[in-house]
Write a protein that holds these residues in place. Structure first.
Motif, short mmCIF file in Angstrom:
data_model
loop_
_atom_site.label_atom_id
_atom_site.label_comp_id
_atom_site.label_asym_id
_atom_site.label_seq_id
_atom_site.Cartn_x
_atom_site.Cartn_y
_atom_site.Cartn_z
N UNK A 1 -8.34 -1.83 -3.78
CA UNK A 1 -9.07 -2.95 -4.37
C UNK A 1 -8.10 -4.00 -4.92
N UNK A 2 -7.01 -3.53 -5.52
CA UNK A 2 -6.01 -4.46 -6.07
C UNK A 2 -5.39 -5.30 -4.95
N UNK A 3 -5.15 -4.67 -3.79
CA UNK A 3 -4.60 -5.41 -2.64
C UNK A 3 -5.58 -6.48 -2.18
N UNK B 1 0.82 -1.21 0.00
CA UNK B 1 0.00 0.00 0.00
C UNK B 1 0.86 1.26 0.00
N UNK B 2 1.86 1.30 0.87
CA UNK B 2 2.68 2.51 0.99
C UNK B 2 3.45 2.79 -0.29
N UNK C 1 -6.28 -10.65 -13.24
CA UNK C 1 -7.04 -10.73 -14.50
C UNK C 1 -8.50 -10.37 -14.25
N UNK C 2 -9.06 -10.93 -13.17
CA UNK C 2 -10.44 -10.60 -12.82
C UNK C 2 -10.57 -9.12 -12.46
N UNK C 3 -9.57 -8.60 -11.73
CA UNK C 3 -9.57 -7.19 -11.34
C UNK C 3 -9.49 -6.29 -12.57
N UNK C 4 -8.66 -6.68 -13.53
CA UNK C 4 -8.52 -5.89 -14.76
C UNK C 4 -9.83 -5.82 -15.52
N UNK C 5 -10.54 -6.94 -15.59
CA UNK C 5 -11.83 -6.96 -16.28
C UNK C 5 -12.84 -6.06 -15.57
N UNK D 1 -7.91 -8.08 -3.93
CA UNK D 1 -7.88 -9.18 -4.90
C UNK D 1 -6.57 -9.97 -4.78
N UNK D 2 -5.45 -9.23 -4.66
CA UNK D 2 -4.15 -9.88 -4.59
C UNK D 2 -3.99 -10.73 -3.36
N UNK D 3 -4.48 -10.24 -2.21
CA UNK D 3 -4.37 -11.01 -0.96
C UNK D 3 -5.14 -12.32 -1.07
N UNK D 4 -6.32 -12.28 -1.66
CA UNK D 4 -7.07 -13.51 -1.86
C UNK D 4 -6.31 -14.47 -2.78
#
Length: 265
Positions: A59-61, A34-35, A114-118, A63-66
């Motif tokens: 939001x990217x974090x 995040x930082x 990929x899901x986040x990009x969509x 998705x990425x953490x999951x």
């Protein structure tokens, strides 16, 4: 010859409840993500111009953490102990028993991004180029967690800095966790942060991550003790090396393709 300090794996004791160092390393990785990401959005204007905001980063974090947790656990079950978890599928959910695979986590993150990009209407490679330089801090923190726990130790060695892990045996070994901390954490971060400090051809930062991590991991595996239940595989290589080779090959291919394109994000 050195001796492992035998750290208490629990960093903070709260009665019967404890906060483990390894969990704190994950937290450090996510906070660093995040930082550093916010710094990039504020100071590297081409990212904010391409649609990155603080909300996008948060939001990217998520998705990425999951992707890291689910992919890492499923990857470990599939790549390292497939036969066991096939017979005990419910234990895949027992995260507290340990067992995470970087390569599985990496695949999980790619699917999540990929899901986040969509969802966000962004390009997949553009997202991965933004994310890649933020990842090595978390990788380094994870390896430090391995060292604190005294796990994933190295092969027997007589180098001056060889270390005995008393919880295992009295054999001096490579402190391979520290090698990975240095290469996959510190060196890879410096390399990617420097390379991404100006606009690059889309995909080239991601390619450098694939080449850098895959190459470093492949080399360090020569000093790391193979898993007892797997040993060395074909050509005397470990599972970690066989999983890293495709990363390097894909990274070289992606770099060649990317450098044929103009600089963009």
């Amino acid at each position: 010859m050195l001796v492992h300090p035998q750290f208490d794996p629990v960093a903070i004791h709260l009665g019967s409840f404890g906060i483990h160092w390894y969990g704190l390393m994950y937290l450090i990785g996510f906070l660093a993500f995040l930082w550093l990401g916010k710094w990039r959005i504020q100071h590297q204007t081409w990212w904010s111009q391409s649609g990155w905001t603080t909300k996008t980063l948060d939001d990217a974090l998520f998705y990425g953490a999951l992707g890291v947790i689910l992919g890492g656990r499923l990857g470990y079950a599939l790549f390292y102990q497939g036969s066991y978890y096939l017979s005990h599928p419910h234990e895949i959910l027992f995260l507290w028993q340990g067992g995470m695979s970087f390569h599985g986590g990496f695949i999980g993150v790619m699917i999540a991004m990929w899901l986040f990009a969509r969802k966000r209407g962004l390009t997949f490679l553009g997202i991965m180029d933004f994310v890649a330089p933020l990842v090595p801090v978390g990788l380094g923190a994870g390896r430090m967690g391995n060292f604190i726990n005294g796990e994933l130790w190295g092969r027997a060695s007589d180098v001056p800095w060889a270390m005995v892990f008393p919880q295992i045996d009295n054999v001096a070994r490579h402190p391979s966790q520290l090698y990975e901390f240095l290469l996959e954490g510190v060196v890879l971060f410096i390399l990617l942060w420097w390379y991404s400090s100006k606009p690059r051809a889309r995909g080239s930062v991601s390619a450098l991550f694939l080449i850098g991590y895959g190459g470093f991991r492949f080399l360090v595996e020569f000093t790391r003790q193979p898993d007892d239940f797997l040993g060395l595989l074909s050509l005397g290589l470990s599972m970690g090396q066989w999983l890293s080779l495709p990363m390097v090959i894909a990274g070289v291919w992606l770099m060649i393709v990317s450098l044929r394109q103009p600089s963009q994000v």
